[in-house]
Design an enzyme around this catalytic site. Sequence first.
Site, short mmCIF file in Angstrom:
data_model
loop_
_atom_site.label_atom_id
_atom_site.label_comp_id
_atom_site.label_asym_id
_atom_site.label_seq_id
_atom_site.Cartn_x
_atom_site.Cartn_y
_atom_site.Cartn_z
N GLU A 1 1.19 -0.58 -5.05
CA GLU A 1 0.22 0.48 -5.37
C GLU A 1 0.99 1.79 -5.41
O GLU A 1 1.69 2.13 -4.45
CB GLU A 1 -0.87 0.55 -4.31
CG GLU A 1 -1.87 1.67 -4.59
CD GLU A 1 -2.53 2.25 -3.35
OE1 GLU A 1 -3.69 2.65 -3.45
OE2 GLU A 1 -1.88 2.31 -2.29
N ASP B 1 0.82 -1.20 0.00
CA ASP B 1 0.00 0.00 0.00
C ASP B 1 0.85 1.26 0.00
O ASP B 1 1.82 1.36 0.75
CB ASP B 1 -0.90 -0.02 1.25
CG ASP B 1 -1.82 1.18 1.33
OD1 ASP B 1 -2.77 1.22 0.54
OD2 ASP B 1 -1.57 2.06 2.17
#
Length: 548
Positions: free
Chosen positions: A272, A208
Amino acid sequence: MTQLDSSAAIAPWWRGAAIYQIYPRSFADSNGDGIGDLPGITARLDHVARLGVDAIWISPFYKSPMADFGYDISDYCAVDPMFGTLEDFDALIARAKGLGLKVIVDQVYAHTSDLHPWFAQSRSSRDNARADWYVWADPRQDGTPPNNWQSIFGGPAWRWDARRGQYYMHNFLVSQPQLNCHHPDVQQALLDVAQFWLDRGVSGFRIDALNHSMHDPLLRDNPPAPDDGAVRTRPYDFQLQVHNQSHPDIVAFIERLQALIASYPDTYSLAEVGGLNSGIEMKAFTQGPARLDSAYGFDFLYAENLTPRRIAAALDFWPDEPGTGWPSWAFENHDAPRALSRWCAPEDIDAFARMKTMLLLSLRGNPILFQGEELGLLQDEIPFEQLRDPEAIANWPLTLSRDGVRTPLPWMAQDEHGGFTSASSGVGPWLPLSAHNLERAVDRQEADPASLLNLTRELLRLRAGSAALRRGSCDVLLADETRLVLRRRLGGAKSSTSLLAVFNMGTNAAAWPGEIPAGGRVLAAVNQAEPGSLPAWGGLWIIEGETA
């Protein structure tokens, strides 16, 4: 084994794999408390396996105060009690393995919760063992924050802490202090976390906000963003984020992380990456075998429309060249609004959904389906008094709520709570289910051979059998106002390894592209498309060199 699938013996499983994202709070509730959990996922994994995907990605289920619904972690190696136990996770891994599914889990390396023991120790003094594990800075002479950096969720990216007499940095919520990933001990602690989950049987990680993991140690001000006429709802949008994130040293940490991941067999790593320079960073993060396997950004997640030229531009950024990484693609996720609510008129939803599914599975890379995308779920409107998303609450009404894409998955159309949680418990789902999404429930679509669910299964099955679609090159032969033609090819010869993906992405019938032969065997078609004819939202997969 034919030439079409002979490369399967040498290609890693993840290259071209289809991945299904599960948001645990909203997938399936096993104990009637209105919140999805790990046993609920395990009980419903057969649905995912029947889709024909290769892996699941599970969003955070770690111990957390849930200020940002799991992305504020207070213990990286524990399951939050609302989701279950480590034993429940082990059972999930075993069930997934039995169904032939790989399991990928989220890793959050940019920040922790302010309730994490690391932060509790770090803030206790300026000279403890973890004093520099987070980003601390003295105030300016007038007591204001050390620079102009702004938080994504609103306001300055700095919070005063009287215990240390310093500010700590937070790119997101105040309760998500920024880890100092420049520090070698922090890096090692995060590698230890990764190893914990690898030892527990996961097949890799979705990482993330990776480009937020390192800042400029000089704490230089961010420059102002140029005035482009766009509506800006957050102070963050008034700056170019060049110093609070995206430090070049992230790449060295990535190489340490990938060395660990790759030391385990059949693993996969996915970054990401968002922001104005996401394309450059995704390439840097995936360049060569020493770095991550894949990355995805926000090409489509917040796009107002889906056009042939938008698709072509995204594909053009990932050429099939040595040293260039492998892309992944998502049209929806837990942070972005449902695509069908952004990209088409209500009367076109069903036809558009069929075309959109075929298109996603046509792109070179890894397609990522968000739970409910296979059902054609729409964005839910959540009234202000029921909002749970901290960003939406802070920026209401100008920021589209993430809650609207996080509503529970409907399993049974006639059930009061969609079969997500037990109605007899007296506790409703943590977010409400809408009538229009209940109509798209799994049980109703199971019984309809023409449903989007059954089409998605069939397209995934066909894609799994086509090495050209899974791993082949991708050439854009045409991208005009409404028409898109891709050639997926494995190998150099135009033979049975070559497949055309032809789309009309418009509301009216389009002329067949004159430069594309109308022959070839149709592998799949949606919305009555056929060689020589492209109705509205029509799409075809045509195997070149073969006749019907």
